[in-house]
Scaffold this active site. Sequence first.
Site, short mmCIF file in Angstrom:
data_model
loop_
_atom_site.label_atom_id
_atom_site.label_comp_id
_atom_site.label_asym_id
_atom_site.label_seq_id
_atom_site.Cartn_x
_atom_site.Cartn_y
_atom_site.Cartn_z
N GLU A 181 0.74 -1.35 0.03
CA GLU A 181 0.01 -0.18 -0.01
C GLU A 181 0.83 1.27 0.06
O GLU A 181 1.84 1.38 0.69
CB GLU A 181 -0.84 0.14 1.17
CG GLU A 181 -2.07 1.02 1.19
CD GLU A 181 -3.33 0.35 1.79
OE1 GLU A 181 -4.12 -0.28 0.93
OE2 GLU A 181 -3.51 0.46 2.90
N GLU A 232 -14.20 -6.50 -0.45
CA GLU A 232 -13.63 -6.70 0.86
C GLU A 232 -14.73 -6.86 2.02
O GLU A 232 -15.52 -6.24 1.90
CB GLU A 232 -12.76 -5.19 1.23
CG GLU A 232 -12.41 -4.99 2.86
CD GLU A 232 -11.61 -3.82 2.94
OE1 GLU A 232 -10.75 -3.67 2.43
OE2 GLU A 232 -12.10 -3.01 3.60
N GLU A 269 -6.17 -8.67 5.03
CA GLU A 269 -5.93 -7.25 5.00
C GLU A 269 -5.70 -6.88 6.45
O GLU A 269 -6.56 -7.15 6.99
CB GLU A 269 -6.80 -6.50 4.29
CG GLU A 269 -7.03 -6.84 2.80
CD GLU A 269 -8.29 -6.40 2.25
OE1 GLU A 269 -8.97 -6.52 1.13
OE2 GLU A 269 -8.87 -5.30 2.88
N SER A 270 -4.45 -5.98 6.73
CA SER A 270 -4.61 -5.21 7.75
C SER A 270 -4.03 -6.27 9.11
O SER A 270 -4.27 -7.33 9.07
CB SER A 270 -5.81 -4.57 8.55
OG SER A 270 -6.35 -3.76 7.60
N LYS A 309 -7.55 2.45 -4.23
CA LYS A 309 -8.11 2.16 -3.06
C LYS A 309 -8.79 3.59 -2.69
O LYS A 309 -8.32 4.52 -2.46
CB LYS A 309 -7.05 1.81 -1.98
CG LYS A 309 -7.77 1.38 -0.67
CD LYS A 309 -6.89 0.34 0.16
CE LYS A 309 -7.79 -0.12 1.29
NZ LYS A 309 -6.76 -0.52 2.36
N LYS A 362 0.26 4.96 1.16
CA LYS A 362 -0.91 6.13 1.73
C LYS A 362 -0.21 6.74 2.46
O LYS A 362 0.68 6.38 3.39
CB LYS A 362 -2.08 5.18 2.49
CG LYS A 362 -1.79 4.22 3.70
CD LYS A 362 -2.93 3.90 4.24
CE LYS A 362 -2.80 2.99 5.32
NZ LYS A 362 -4.03 2.49 5.98
N ASN A 369 -10.82 -8.06 5.81
CA ASN A 369 -10.28 -7.33 6.60
C ASN A 369 -10.02 -7.40 8.11
O ASN A 369 -11.32 -7.58 8.31
CB ASN A 369 -10.69 -5.60 6.30
CG ASN A 369 -9.81 -4.59 6.89
OD1 ASN A 369 -9.21 -4.65 7.82
ND2 ASN A 369 -10.12 -3.33 6.16
#
Length: 267
Positions: free
Chosen positions: A64, A175, A226-227, A126, A66, A196
Amino acid sequence: MSDILDKIVATKKIEIAADSQKISLANQRDQAEENNHDALLKPRGFIQSINNKIAVGKAGVITEIKKASPSKGILRENFQPAEIAQSYEKNGAACLSVLTDKDYFQGANPYLQAARAACSIPVLRKDFTIDPYQVYEARAIGADAILLIVACLELNQMKELETCAHELGLDVLIEVHNAPELEQALELKTPLLGINNRNLKTFKVTLQTTLSLLSMVPAGKTLVTESGIMSRTDVQLMRDHQINAFLVGEAFMRANDPGAALSELFN
């Protein structure tokens, strides 16, 4: 929907209305279709890139880009999307995920364009996609895939947005956060399914979320966790359960060299 997601979606509706006054839907569609015939801008095959890594025994990592998040604030002061993209590619990333939401993540469309131009791997836009306008816009700015978040969409909306994306050659990452959302996600055609691990109400992260939903995921889906992937132990836990695709952002964004952090975590 959580309060923060409610707020983001409300803001997004205002943003889309304003943007479509500046650039019409027809113009976005024309640009999207033009890009599909441009050798440099045509879709790069997001899902294929992940599966290619997995096929040779590696992790398919979506890295990612960000700058900030609503819960953590600024993640990276020296924010250079092109440099970050090159560092990720050099260190084995399958794909990029670039935040383009302005109000909550300090993202921007030019960040995605700069990142994609600097590398040869596919890029996910995203953002909080709730309207076909954004799907055309995603392809118009060069995205290879879009994210659909079940928590902020009705099933008929998701199907419409997925159809629109697939018509443009965009891949779709759907997601989910829990079992009811996963049931809805399985109504879509996309094989790319993201779980997620962050609870949208509390922002608490637990990898148990992915593991607890695993039995519901049918064969033929490419599952992305994810995460919360912060250590090699986390990676090994997932790979021990045959989960070989990952979306990782925060752990890399805080590192001096994001690509080196990627290599350390996965190689």
